[in-house]
Design an enzyme around this catalytic site. Structure first.
Site, short mmCIF file in Angstrom:
data_model
loop_
_atom_site.label_atom_id
_atom_site.label_comp_id
_atom_site.label_asym_id
_atom_site.label_seq_id
_atom_site.Cartn_x
_atom_site.Cartn_y
_atom_site.Cartn_z
CG HIS A 1 -4.46 4.12 2.18
ND1 HIS A 1 -3.50 3.70 1.29
CD2 HIS A 1 -5.30 3.07 2.36
CE1 HIS A 1 -3.76 2.45 0.95
NE2 HIS A 1 -4.83 2.04 1.58
CG ASP B 1 -2.13 -0.84 1.13
OD1 ASP B 1 -2.49 -1.22 0.00
OD2 ASP B 1 -2.73 -1.13 2.18
ZN ZN Z 1 -4.15 -2.48 0.32
#
Ligand code: ZN
Length: 303
Positions: free
Chosen positions: A262, A239
């Site tokens: 994130h 990610d």
């Molecule tokens: Zn992910």
């Protein structure tokens, strides 16, 4: 290794969106040098091209969502991670829905598709972001520190207050082969209670044990078990790589992340782009051809 890269030919696939549960058709096509990665929603008129750049991030909850003039494309990070991990600079991604398909919850299917299409070098130098001095950002207990390094290195630690999943750490130096072997197969994960909550909110409709590791208080619910013993932290690196691709340049530095997600990844990209401690460098291709380690402000590059 100093040249920009794109695909040899276009490739397509179909899969479910994680949150809508709807079928999405995806096509990834080659693009000109300096084009970067762009997304196009084919199901809205007029078509809008959304650049995979930090200024187009409109949401970082649950996934990274890009948007422009009210048009959004969600869950871009696994595809972006595949492109960045394989060193692909230029591509056009077309989808006919609001999400990139989740496929198996990892980057492996994208890597497979991209490698089947073939990757070609272009006659234009890559852009690099070289970290000169420490850049640090934190939010609550989450922290990202980026240090100078000769490589693009990521070290990540997750630290959950959970009866089954606690602390895991993993460190790797990015190159296409290592990314493919060590990171790309790691699947996204969720806690059963959260999945149930998301479902009650009308989200995660496409989510299943086919595309995520699900854990309850004591165990993994997926019968097939894990792909790596520390698959959870490896997915967090996957990610993070996808989010770092929003720099629009290949990073030369050591990213040390602790409990990041994130939102903090996105803030770190902002911080790196706005920091005086980083330089954007475009090597002289002719010089790079002559010498394997061109001197760029005295910093050796190993990619
Ligand atoms: Zn992910």
């Amino acid at each position: 290794m100093f040249k920009q890269r794109t695909l040899k030919k276009a490739i397509s696939c179909t899969g479910l969106g994680l949150h809508t549960g709807r079928k999405v058709n995806l096509t990834i096509s080659p693009a000109e040098p300096d084009h970067g990665i762009t997304f196009i929603r084919k199901d809205v008129r007029p078509w809008i091209e959304i650049e995979a750049r930090v200024e187009n991030v409109v949401d970082t909850r649950l996934a990274t969502t890009l948007g422009k003039r009210g048009i959004r494309i969600s869950t871009v990070e696994h595809l972006l991670s595949s492109l960045y991990g394989l060193g692909i600079d230029n591509a056009i991604v077309e989808v006919d829905g609001p999400e990139i398909p989740i496929l198996d919850g990892s980057a492996a299917p994208f890597v497979y598709l991209l490698q089947n299409a073939g990757i070609v070098e272009q006659e234009r130098a890559k852009r690099f972001m070289v970290v000169r001095r420490k850049v640090e950002i934190s939010h609550g207990e989450s922290r990202i520190v980026v240090l100078p390094d000769h490589f693009f290195r990521i070290s990540f630690t997750i630290d959950f207050d959970h009866s089954f999943l606690k602390t895991q750490s993993f460190s790797f130096i990015n190159d296409a082969r290592t990314f493919q072997r060590e990171i790309s197969k790691a699947r996204t994960f969720g806690f059963l209670k959260e999945v149930e909550l998301l479902r009650s909110m009308g989200l995660a409709r496409g989510g299943s044990l086919e595309n995520a590791i699900v854990i309850d208080d004591y165990r993994i619910l997926n019968e097939e078990g894990l792909r790596y013993p520390d698959e959870f932290v490896r997915h967090k690196i996957l990610d993070l790589l996808g989010d770092l691709s929003l720099l629009g340049a290949y990073l030369i530095g050591h990213v040390k992340a602790y409990r990041s997600g994130h939102h903090l990844n996105y803030k770190a990209v902002h911080a790196l782009l706005n920091s005086r401690e980083t330089d954007l460098v475009v090597p002289n291709l002719r010089e790079a051809d002559k010498t394997p380690e061109p001197k760029i402000r005295k910093a050796p590059l190993h990619i």
